[in-house]
Scaffold this active site. Sequence first.
Site, short mmCIF file in Angstrom:
data_model
loop_
_atom_site.label_atom_id
_atom_site.label_comp_id
_atom_site.label_asym_id
_atom_site.label_seq_id
_atom_site.Cartn_x
_atom_site.Cartn_y
_atom_site.Cartn_z
N LYS A 158 34.38 30.15 74.91
CA LYS A 158 35.19 29.54 75.17
C LYS A 158 36.54 30.56 75.33
O LYS A 158 36.94 30.67 74.19
CB LYS A 158 35.76 28.65 75.24
N ARG A 206 41.09 11.32 77.50
CA ARG A 206 42.43 12.82 77.07
C ARG A 206 43.58 11.27 76.34
O ARG A 206 43.70 10.36 76.90
CB ARG A 206 43.44 13.23 77.99
N LYS A 237 34.64 16.52 81.13
CA LYS A 237 35.04 16.17 79.29
C LYS A 237 34.32 15.08 79.03
O LYS A 237 34.63 14.55 79.79
CB LYS A 237 36.99 15.66 79.86
N HIS A 294 47.14 27.77 76.92
CA HIS A 294 46.52 28.51 75.74
C HIS A 294 45.79 29.91 76.80
O HIS A 294 46.30 29.34 78.22
CB HIS A 294 46.11 28.43 74.91
N ASP A 313 35.94 23.21 88.15
CA ASP A 313 35.81 22.29 87.85
C ASP A 313 36.18 21.34 88.42
O ASP A 313 36.28 19.77 88.58
CB ASP A 313 36.09 21.68 85.88
N HIS A 326 44.58 29.06 79.79
CA HIS A 326 44.46 28.20 81.37
C HIS A 326 45.21 29.22 82.41
O HIS A 326 45.81 28.84 83.62
CB HIS A 326 45.63 27.25 80.76
N LYS A 334 39.61 30.02 72.90
CA LYS A 334 39.43 29.61 71.89
C LYS A 334 38.90 30.58 70.79
O LYS A 334 38.01 31.38 70.63
CB LYS A 334 38.45 28.69 71.68
N THR A 335 39.30 30.39 69.68
CA THR A 335 38.85 31.36 68.31
C THR A 335 38.68 29.88 67.40
O THR A 335 38.84 29.27 67.21
CB THR A 335 40.07 31.51 67.72
N GLN A 377 44.66 12.40 92.59
CA GLN A 377 45.18 14.09 92.43
C GLN A 377 44.62 14.55 93.72
O GLN A 377 45.88 14.94 94.38
CB GLN A 377 43.90 14.84 91.82
N THR A 431 49.80 18.26 78.04
CA THR A 431 49.38 17.45 77.65
C THR A 431 49.64 18.74 76.37
O THR A 431 49.38 17.88 75.25
CB THR A 431 48.15 17.56 77.62
#
Length: 417
Positions: free
Chosen positions: A232, A87, A83, A46, A197, A49, A235-236, A176, A41
């Site tokens: 998280k 998406r 989520k 990052h 998840d 992942h 994440k920043t 899936q 996506t």
Amino acid sequence: MNTALEILQERGFIKQCTDLEALDALMGTGPVKFYVGVDPTGKSLHVGHMVPFFAMHHMQEAGHSPIALVGGGTSMIGDPSGKSEMRQMLTIEQIQENAQAIQKQLARVVDFDESRGAGKAVMLNNYDWLGGLNYIEFLRDIGKHFSVNRMLTFESYRQRLERGLSFIEFNYQLLQSFDFLTLFRNEDCRLQMGGDDQWGNIVAGVELIRRTERKECFGLTFPLVTRSDGKKMGKTEKGAVFLDPELFSPYDFFQYWRNVADADVVRFLKMFTFLPIEQIDELGKLKDAEINRAKEILAYEQTKIIHGVEEADKAIEAARAAFSVSGSAAVDKEGLPSIEIEASLLDEGINVLDLFVMTDLCKTKSDARRLVQQGGAVINDQKVDTIGLIIDAARVVDGEMMLRAGKKRYFRVIVRS
RNA sequence: GGGGAGGUUCCCGAGUGGCCAAAGGGGGCAGACUGUAAAUCUGUUGGCGUUGCCUUCGAAGGUUCGAAUCCUUCUCUCCCCA
């Protein structure tokens, strides 16, 4: 000799497994093909992942064959797991492009090289079999194995039921599972790994294979990696910690790891570096200020893996220089983020506020004004607390100025003459 | 298709005609304390030419001296009924 699963276990990668002992036994008999799903996506992964791919690395080292499955088909749908938002749907071309960029990044951790032979990692795209799927056939062959009642009991769907869940998202689990089945049929893939998840979806796949093929496959999930400060992973405030150096500089990447909470250091060393477990245990004994050494090693190793040894060296040097007692003393500052400006700009001088806005240190002039007012703006170790101050060539030392915002954020302004 | 509830600043969430650039919380940033940690405390948090001006309360119009607040249309989301 440790088995692959033992390595994963001791490094903290295993959260749940459908049958750990049977899987271990299977893996003991020879190389096993396994897969992990990748979301195409975005054009860069990052750090959030990366857990599955570090696990993949260890599996590959132990002789097993990784498949990175790009969710080209599924990402055109959206996964409801955990989520709250649907998406964004992407075109096939975008996905193709993203997948290629992602494979490059994965190659830093997993070996896709032909020369590796049988154990090399491969990347597949589920669009290849989902794209042309026949709805009727799919319902008949796959859909019949799924109980809606059962699916509704899954936590991920339960939550979404309250907020709303579209029918196509609801189908994600079938797709899936079908992926797993397809990989089993075509590639003899026996194991699916993923974040915790994904547990529900993974188990669904294992069950589907059992029903249709009467063969036992396995699922294994990784713990959801959180930071002990509750933020998280990856994440920043500036956004995700991307692996792409264009999106997130190697220096900042290094700093991200350098600044993890004490409580996270050992855990992260185990998961995000390849250092031997004994060495990590040693580092784990460090206390108080000493623990900073462990953080530095974590940051260095991680940067080395993702950006290469040169960038890691630059980053660690830059960080040491910037944070040493002598401040921005003349050491190697190569790794710090920088801009170049024309010397002529300084002839008439430039307002401090404008100067800070030119760097990434401040987004707007108001932002810069606040910084200066609050005493966080520093040029070459001299605090600047006058808003209208004009900066001219007198501030330039060795062809550059070292700007600082607060204690940790540095920026080099290189003056081109 | 019918009925209802809503869309507010980075997020959550107050605000129902002027005192609103908009409470409170979260997050961010800065300062103190530190170990480039955590916790805590303080300040700050739309933009700019900063005793002022400009843009913002789903979108577009309208009423009014004055609108996030009232009216109209549109749009999106959620809930109930069919």
